[in-house]
Design a protein around this motif. Structure first.
Motif, PDB file in Angstrom:
ATOM      1  N   SER A 110       0.826  -1.204   0.000  1.00  0.00           N
ATOM      2  CA  SER A 110       0.000   0.000   0.000  1.00  0.00           C
ATOM      3  C   SER A 110       0.860   1.253   0.000  1.00  0.00           C
ATOM      4  N   ASP A 125      -6.032  -0.049  -7.284  1.00  0.00           N
ATOM      5  CA  ASP A 125      -4.900  -0.964  -7.217  1.00  0.00           C
ATOM      6  C   ASP A 125      -4.051  -0.786  -8.466  1.00  0.00           C
ATOM      7  N   TYR A 126      -2.722  -0.873  -8.290  1.00  0.00           N
ATOM      8  CA  TYR A 126      -1.795  -0.698  -9.398  1.00  0.00           C
ATOM      9  C   TYR A 126      -0.866  -1.906  -9.489  1.00  0.00           C
ATOM     10  N   TYR A 127      -0.668  -2.358 -10.738  1.00  0.00           N
ATOM     11  CA  TYR A 127       0.158  -3.536 -10.969  1.00  0.00           C
ATOM     12  C   TYR A 127       1.230  -3.234 -12.005  1.00  0.00           C
ATOM     13  N   GLY A 173       0.927  -6.135  -6.706  1.00  0.00           N
ATOM     14  CA  GLY A 173      -0.107  -5.107  -6.638  1.00  0.00           C
ATOM     15  C   GLY A 173       0.089  -4.162  -5.469  1.00  0.00           C
ATOM     16  N   THR A 174      -0.286  -2.895  -5.674  1.00  0.00           N
ATOM     17  CA  THR A 174      -0.196  -1.859  -4.646  1.00  0.00           C
ATOM     18  C   THR A 174      -1.526  -1.137  -4.548  1.00  0.00           C
ATOM     19  N   LYS A 175      -2.053  -1.063  -3.358  1.00  0.00           N
ATOM     20  CA  LYS A 175      -3.294  -0.321  -3.144  1.00  0.00           C
ATOM     21  C   LYS A 175      -2.946   1.133  -2.820  1.00  0.00           C
ATOM     22  N   GLY A 195      -4.095 -10.638  -6.366  1.00  0.00           N
ATOM     23  CA  GLY A 195      -3.525  -9.895  -7.479  1.00  0.00           C
ATOM     24  C   GLY A 195      -3.703 -10.600  -8.805  1.00  0.00           C
TER      25      GLY A 195
END
Lengths: 110, 117
Positions: free
Chosen positions: A9, A87-89, A104-106, B44
């Motif tokens: 995150s 969310d970013y990947y 993944g990053t929230k 994910g």
């Protein structure tokens, strides 16, 4: 092939800039320019926001930018907006001719 | 417009197989590779494999080798993903995506597959 490493995150206030890292190895991120980033809103399919490390598709805000140094790629969101909460990947080509995502990053907008 | 439309949700029992379709429209089907990606609930994205629609050549993720089969039908501009010997851990949303500029620029809407006895 292990997933690329992203922070779980990241948060920031509206107007601030944040950076998300994506760490791999010389067999993926470090060896190729084929690193892309995706934004995924809840309940939706992912959306391409950066390709070839730092290129932006047509229609994507210039507040999104990408870079790479060694085995680590980064996505920077400048002038954070509430709608950037998602969310970013990261995604990379690999030496074995396969592809791999980051975990993944929230992103939370405070 | 350019789009990928996937088949509907599936419910399968453990040990069964599932076959999902992804129909492309709005562009020349054979011009771009297709990737398949899945996402378990709350998890994910996970790459499964890709197919070149021109010759049908495939590359699979190591985790899915022997269980996944990607095919294409150029007459209907459709790619298919079949996953066999399903287990509960295969419960996920499955996406097809078009590979343009070595990135996934167009995505299908996703297909939910539930594996439950």
């Amino acid at each position: 092939q292990s997933a690329l490493t992203q922070p779980a995150s990241v948060s920031g206030s509206p107007g601030q800039s944040i950076t998300i890292s994506c760490t791999g190895t010389s067999s993926d991120i470090g060896g190729y320019k084929y690193v892309s980033w995706y934004q995924q809103q809840p309940g939706q399919a992912p959306k391409l926001i950066i390709y070839d490390v730092s290129e932006r598709p047509s229609g994507v805000s210039n507040r999104f930018s990408g870079s790479k140094s060694g085995n680590t790629a980064s996505l920077t969101i400048s002038g954070l907006h509430v709608e950037d909460e998602a969310d970013y990947y990261c995604y990379s080509y690999t030496l074995s001719s396969t592809w791999v995502f980051g975990g993944g990053t929230k992103v939370t907008v405070l | 417009q350019v789009q990928l439309v996937q088949s509907g949700a599936e419910v399968k029992k453990p040990g069964a197989s599932v076959k999902i379709s992804c129909k492309a429209s709005g562009y020349t089907f054979t011009s771009y590779f297709f990737h398949w990606v899945r996402q378990a609930p709350g998890q994910g994205l996970e790459w499964m494999g890709l197919i070149n629609p021109t010759g049908g050549r495939t590359t699979y993720g190591h985790k899915f080798q022997g269980r996944v089969t990607l095919t294409r039908d150029t007459s209907t501009s459709t790619v298919h993903m079949e996953l066999s010997n399903l287990r509960s851990e295969d419960t996920a949303i499955y996406y097809c995506a078009r590979d343009s500029v070595e990135a996934l620029d167009i995505w299908g809407q996703g297909t939910m597959v539930t594996v439950s006895s």
